[in-house]
Scaffold this active site. Structure first.
Site, PDB file in Angstrom:
ATOM      1  N   ASP A   6       0.820  -1.211   0.000  1.00 44.44           N
ATOM      2  CA  ASP A   6       0.000   0.000   0.000  1.00 44.44           C
ATOM      3  C   ASP A   6       0.852   1.258   0.000  1.00 44.44           C
ATOM      4  OD1 ASP A   6       0.970  -0.403   2.578  1.00 44.44           O
ATOM      5  OD2 ASP A   6      -0.975  -0.910   3.421  1.00 44.44           O
TER       6      ASP A   6
ATOM      7  N   ASN B 213      -6.641  -3.894  14.492  1.00 42.45           N
ATOM      8  CA  ASN B 213      -8.044  -4.151  14.133  1.00 42.45           C
ATOM      9  C   ASN B 213      -8.190  -5.303  13.137  1.00 42.45           C
ATOM     10  OD1 ASN B 213      -7.126  -3.063  11.754  1.00 42.45           O
ATOM     11  ND2 ASN B 213      -8.442  -1.255  11.771  1.00 42.45           N
TER      12      ASN B 213
ATOM     13  N   HIS C  22      -6.592  -5.553  10.224  1.00 42.55           N
ATOM     14  CA  HIS C  22      -6.430  -5.231   8.801  1.00 42.55           C
ATOM     15  C   HIS C  22      -5.145  -5.837   8.244  1.00 42.55           C
ATOM     16  CE1 HIS C  22      -4.217  -1.079   9.458  1.00 42.55           C
ATOM     17  NE2 HIS C  22      -3.374  -2.076   9.517  1.00 42.55           N
TER      18      HIS C  22
ATOM     19  N   GLU D 101      -9.297  -2.404   5.660  1.00 45.65           N
ATOM     20  CA  GLU D 101      -9.848  -2.193   6.983  1.00 45.65           C
ATOM     21  C   GLU D 101     -11.035  -3.139   7.215  1.00 45.65           C
ATOM     22  OE1 GLU D 101      -8.036  -0.618   8.803  1.00 45.65           O
ATOM     23  OE2 GLU D 101      -7.663   1.457   8.292  1.00 45.65           O
TER      24      GLU D 101
HETATM   25  P1  PGA Z   1       2.647  -2.228  12.664  1.00 45.46           P
HETATM   26  O1  PGA Z   1       1.458  -2.171  11.616  1.00 45.46           O
HETATM   27  O2  PGA Z   1       3.634  -3.227  12.138  1.00 45.46           O
HETATM   28  O3  PGA Z   1       3.194  -0.824  12.682  1.00 45.46           O
HETATM   29  O4  PGA Z   1       2.052  -2.634  13.956  1.00 45.46           O
HETATM   30  C1  PGA Z   1       0.981  -3.362  11.077  1.00 45.46           C
HETATM   31  C2  PGA Z   1      -0.151  -3.062  10.131  1.00 45.46           C
HETATM   32  O5  PGA Z   1      -0.899  -2.104  10.388  1.00 45.46           O
HETATM   33  O6  PGA Z   1      -0.289  -3.786   9.140  1.00 45.46           O
END
Ligand code: PGA
Length: 266
Positions: A67, A136, A138, A143
């Site tokens: 992304d 969450n 995702h 999301e």
């Molecule tokens: P993080 O994010 O590695 O900074 O915890 C993971 C994600 O949101 O895919």
């Protein structure tokens, strides 16, 4: 889903780096799917170290990131292009023209998805996709409530994601609320998927992804449909898993079989 219980966050990175090293040994022109966020930082440091030790080369590798934010120029310190340059690209022998991120700066961002999908297809698809997981659930910026059949597209970030990532932006600085992300169906087309999770903040998401029902409310649960998905988790991220003893026994048996039958999975 295969679950690898790593002893620490450091071991999560080592395990993932080893999976990539083995893939590149077998297929030096592999296509890697990459992720940003704090979790894969340690993985990239391991890959850079392996490269500097002459144990891995990216010379023929192609990469596709999951992304990119909409509205940040590539040189912006919070753009994912910048993140990848800082943590991996500029330290290894990757050809810059074979490193790809979705284009968050297209005049019409709705075109960014189909454009990216075409590039992935032209490269022959992704051999191994690295994923983090949001608190969450995702994956990429898919999301909760994202379609499990989604393709690369423009996506609005949730309040939770904006909050989780606010720490990367200075007070008062513009923080994008839109991103272009590979879709869940796009991710599921990768030939192998390796999801990394570390820390207690991921324990609920990991449990829901690995042992919960398949639901758009936890996009990572869609990985249960993938025949070759592995979650590599540290003890804190594994804290809420119900079947830890089983995962441990599977790994013990597997360790015994590797060497006898090659990479046999049980
Ligand atoms: P993080 O994010 O590695 O900074 O915890 C993971 C994600 O949101 O895919």
């Amino acid at each position: 889903m295969e679950v690898i219980l790593a002893e620490s966050a450091e071991r999560v990175a080592e395990r993932a780096a080893e999976l990539i090293r083995i893939l590149l040994e077998k297929k030096p022109d592999a296509v890697l799917g990459l992720a940003t966020g704090s979790t894969p930082v340690a993985l990239y440091a391991k890959l850079v170290a392996l490269h500097k030790a002459g144990r891995v080369s990216f010379r023929r590798v192609t990469t596709f990131n999951l992304d990119e934010y909409v509205g940040l120029p590539p040189a912006h310190p919070q753009s994912y292009r910048h993140f990848m340059e800082e943590h991996l690209f500029r330290h290894v022998d990757l050809a810059p023209e074979r490193t790809h991120l979705p284009d968050g700066r297209m005049a019409n961002p709705l075109e960014a998805g189909p454009d990216y999908e075409a590039k992935i297809r032209a490269a022959g698809g992704i051999d191994l996709q690295i994923l983090g997981i949001g608190g969450n659930g995702h994956i990429g910026f898919n999301e909760p409530t994202s379609s499990l059949g989604s393709r690369t597209r423009l996506k609005t970030l949730t309040g939770r994601t904006l909050e989780d990532n606010r720490r990367f932006f200075a007070e008062g600085e513009f923080q994008p609320t839109l991103a272009v992300t590979m879709g869940i169906a796009t991710i599921l087309e990768a030939r192998k998927i390796v999801l990394l999770a570390t820390g207690r903040g991921k324990a609920d998401a990991v449990r829901n992804a690995v042992e919960g029902p398949v639901t758009c409310v936890c996009p990572a649960s869609a990985l249960q449909w993938h025949p070759n998905a592995t979650a590599v988790v540290d003890p804190e991220a594994a804290e809420k898993l119900q079947y830890v003893d089983y995962y441990r026994s599977v790994l013990d048996i597997q360790d015994g079989l590797v060497g006898k039958f090659g990479e046999y999975r049980v």
